[in-house]
Design an enzyme around this catalytic site. Sequence first.
Site, mmCIF file in Angstrom:
data_model
loop_
_atom_site.group_PDB
_atom_site.id
_atom_site.type_symbol
_atom_site.label_atom_id
_atom_site.label_comp_id
_atom_site.label_asym_id
_atom_site.label_seq_id
_atom_site.Cartn_x
_atom_site.Cartn_y
_atom_site.Cartn_z
ATOM 1 N N CYS A 130 0.835 -1.204 0.000
ATOM 2 C CA CYS A 130 0.000 0.000 0.000
ATOM 3 C C CYS A 130 0.869 1.252 0.000
ATOM 4 O O CYS A 130 1.473 1.583 1.027
ATOM 5 C CB CYS A 130 -0.924 -0.041 1.220
ATOM 6 S SG CYS A 130 -1.966 1.399 1.373
ATOM 7 N N CYS A 133 -0.397 4.045 2.276
ATOM 8 C CA CYS A 133 -0.172 3.766 3.702
ATOM 9 C C CYS A 133 1.295 3.962 4.092
ATOM 10 O O CYS A 133 1.598 4.553 5.122
ATOM 11 C CB CYS A 133 -0.536 2.321 4.043
ATOM 12 S SG CYS A 133 -2.088 1.757 3.365
ATOM 13 N N ASP A 134 2.206 3.445 3.278
ATOM 14 C CA ASP A 134 3.593 3.289 3.729
ATOM 15 C C ASP A 134 4.618 4.145 2.982
ATOM 16 O O ASP A 134 5.790 4.150 3.363
ATOM 17 C CB ASP A 134 4.009 1.811 3.591
ATOM 18 C CG ASP A 134 3.160 0.914 4.482
ATOM 19 O OD1 ASP A 134 2.698 1.395 5.530
ATOM 20 O OD2 ASP A 134 2.971 -0.264 4.135
HETATM 21 C C1 LIG Z 1 -0.206 -4.380 4.752
HETATM 22 C C2 LIG Z 1 -1.325 -3.378 4.767
HETATM 23 C C3 LIG Z 1 -1.113 -2.132 5.337
HETATM 24 C C4 LIG Z 1 -2.135 -1.202 5.352
HETATM 25 N N1 LIG Z 1 -1.894 0.022 5.925
HETATM 26 C C5 LIG Z 1 -2.889 0.935 5.950
HETATM 27 C C6 LIG Z 1 -2.661 2.244 6.514
HETATM 28 O O1 LIG Z 1 -1.545 2.547 7.003
HETATM 29 N N2 LIG Z 1 -3.695 3.123 6.487
HETATM 30 C C7 LIG Z 1 -4.920 2.821 5.953
HETATM 31 O O2 LIG Z 1 -5.818 3.658 5.986
HETATM 32 N N3 LIG Z 1 -5.153 1.605 5.393
HETATM 33 C C8 LIG Z 1 -4.178 0.677 5.387
HETATM 34 N N4 LIG Z 1 -4.390 -0.545 4.802
HETATM 35 C C9 LIG Z 1 -5.717 -0.804 4.204
HETATM 36 C C10 LIG Z 1 -6.759 -1.073 5.304
HETATM 37 O O3 LIG Z 1 -6.207 -1.928 6.304
HETATM 38 C C11 LIG Z 1 -8.000 -1.694 4.692
HETATM 39 O O4 LIG Z 1 -8.466 -0.864 3.658
HETATM 40 C C12 LIG Z 1 -9.102 -1.851 5.736
HETATM 41 O O5 LIG Z 1 -8.666 -2.651 6.818
HETATM 42 C C13 LIG Z 1 -10.333 -2.479 5.108
HETATM 43 O O6 LIG Z 1 -11.282 -2.696 6.108
HETATM 44 P P1 LIG Z 1 -12.423 -3.787 5.921
HETATM 45 O O7 LIG Z 1 -13.140 -3.827 7.220
HETATM 46 O O8 LIG Z 1 -13.186 -3.531 4.693
HETATM 47 O O9 LIG Z 1 -11.669 -5.174 5.666
HETATM 48 P P2 LIG Z 1 -10.606 -5.977 6.541
HETATM 49 O O10 LIG Z 1 -9.765 -5.082 7.331
HETATM 50 O O11 LIG Z 1 -9.975 -6.906 5.569
HETATM 51 O O12 LIG Z 1 -11.515 -6.822 7.537
HETATM 52 C C14 LIG Z 1 -12.320 -7.868 7.110
HETATM 53 C C15 LIG Z 1 -12.536 -8.819 8.267
HETATM 54 O O13 LIG Z 1 -13.455 -9.834 7.866
HETATM 55 C C16 LIG Z 1 -13.029 -11.058 8.417
HETATM 56 N N5 LIG Z 1 -13.608 -12.142 7.625
HETATM 57 C C17 LIG Z 1 -13.307 -12.493 6.348
HETATM 58 N N6 LIG Z 1 -14.044 -13.537 5.970
HETATM 59 C C18 LIG Z 1 -14.850 -13.840 7.018
HETATM 60 C C19 LIG Z 1 -15.851 -14.847 7.238
HETATM 61 N N7 LIG Z 1 -16.167 -15.736 6.289
HETATM 62 N N8 LIG Z 1 -16.475 -14.880 8.430
HETATM 63 C C20 LIG Z 1 -16.154 -13.988 9.409
HETATM 64 N N9 LIG Z 1 -15.215 -13.037 9.258
HETATM 65 C C21 LIG Z 1 -14.576 -12.967 8.086
HETATM 66 C C22 LIG Z 1 -11.510 -10.980 8.339
HETATM 67 O O14 LIG Z 1 -10.908 -11.896 9.264
HETATM 68 C C23 LIG Z 1 -11.253 -9.536 8.700
HETATM 69 O O15 LIG Z 1 -11.071 -9.359 10.093
HETATM 70 C C24 LIG Z 1 -3.401 -1.513 4.794
HETATM 71 C C25 LIG Z 1 -3.621 -2.782 4.242
HETATM 72 C C26 LIG Z 1 -2.609 -3.706 4.235
HETATM 73 C C27 LIG Z 1 -2.857 -5.092 3.657
#
Ligand SMILES: Cc1cc2nc3c(=O)[nH]c(=O)nc-3n(C[C@H](O)[C@H](O)[C@H](O)COP(=O)(O)OP(=O)(O)OC[C@H]3O[C@@H](n4cnc5c(N)ncnc54)[C@H](O)[C@@H]3O)c2cc1C
Length: 304
Positions: A130, A133-134
């Site tokens: 990302c 992010c980084d």
């Molecule tokens: C390495 C990395 C660094 C990042 N750094 C940043 C940053 O510095 N700043 C920033 O703003 N964004 C950052 N991001 C992006 C940010 O983390 C994501 O955009 C954000 O977390 C998305 O949120 P979400 O809730 O949609 O999904 P997610 O955070 O992916 O959460 C989804 C959740 O659903 C759960 N899940 C999946 N399938 C199932 C199922 N079948 N049953 C029950 N639970 C399930 C997963 O375990 C997970 O906990 C980063 C991403 C990555 C990969």
Amino acid sequence: MYDVIVVGGGPAGLTAAIYTSRAGLSTLVLEKMSLGGQAALTYRIDNYPGFKDIYGAELAADFEEHVRDAGAEIVLEEAVGFDFDKEVKVVRTASNHYETKAVILALGSERRKLGIPGEEKYTGRGVSYCATCDGNFFKNEDIAVVGGGNTAAGYALELADICRTVFLIYHGGELPAMYSLRKRLEKRSNIKVLHNREVREILGSNKVEQILVGNLKSGETETVKLDGVFVAVGMLPNSDLLPKDLLLPNGFIQTDEDGTTALPGVFAAGDLRQKKLYQIVTAMSDGANAAHSTQIYLRDSFEK
Ligand SMILES: Cc1cc2nc3c(=O)[nH]c(=O)nc-3n(C[C@H](O)[C@H](O)[C@H](O)COP(=O)(O)OP(=O)(O)OC[C@H]3O[C@@H](n4cnc5c(N)ncnc54)[C@H](O)[C@@H]3O)c2cc1C
């Protein structure tokens, strides 16, 4: 029966749960691993407003406290089956069967990996998925972006403003990124596009120091000294188990900004949505919007 089940306890799902709970809706959050999603797994976050630099795990713990305080029920179980055909919807886990009037899908997505030696070892120590992010951690340093699509080109341009040299490494000939991005890449003297190249290994000591690059035309291999590698080779939405009529061909869910999907009573938020910017704050915004739409749906359909 719950008013709403939120599937996924990342930033999108937890925000949705805070909003629905505070609106007086009985809310169950199902999370398969631990709360906080990808944010919890991120070492340091320096673009979350109000916190100049916060550990991902710390932010996730604060999210959890807030959700519990708002009154949502949290169950650590993986959703393995969905039945959205009737007005009362069902979400199944290995050991339970939950009924609900509405569902908010917030299962997130995963960054596609290169699958090469060193990638896992140096993730968070020079390997990132990302740029937004980084990027700031690599000021005036030399980095590589791996990929050739719009995301990779966008990362290269974004990072060229921060880093000294950006190597954009693509395994094919002409980049598949759109024309306007390709033209902008050409204008940047500190971006060097390496065509027909493949990163084979990421090497270093405590952090990334160099990469091994194979030339797919000449067959030769070279090492490139650098400080970071940004991988931009696609995202994989966690949508395998979802009904196909919700999904676009790429597996993401098409929604309006309000989180409504093709199925009544089913809403989607966060990285599972087709959108332009995948960040914590945009996931949270989606969660709030999906919660608001759920409230309106329940009022109209169930006079809640
Ligand atoms: C390495 C990395 C660094 C990042 N750094 C940043 C940053 O510095 N700043 C920033 O703003 N964004 C950052 N991001 C992006 C940010 O983390 C994501 O955009 C954000 O977390 C998305 O949120 P979400 O809730 O949609 O999904 P997610 O955070 O992916 O959460 C989804 C959740 O659903 C759960 N899940 C999946 N399938 C199932 C199922 N079948 N049953 C029950 N639970 C399930 C997963 O375990 C997970 O906990 C980063 C991403 C990555 C990969």
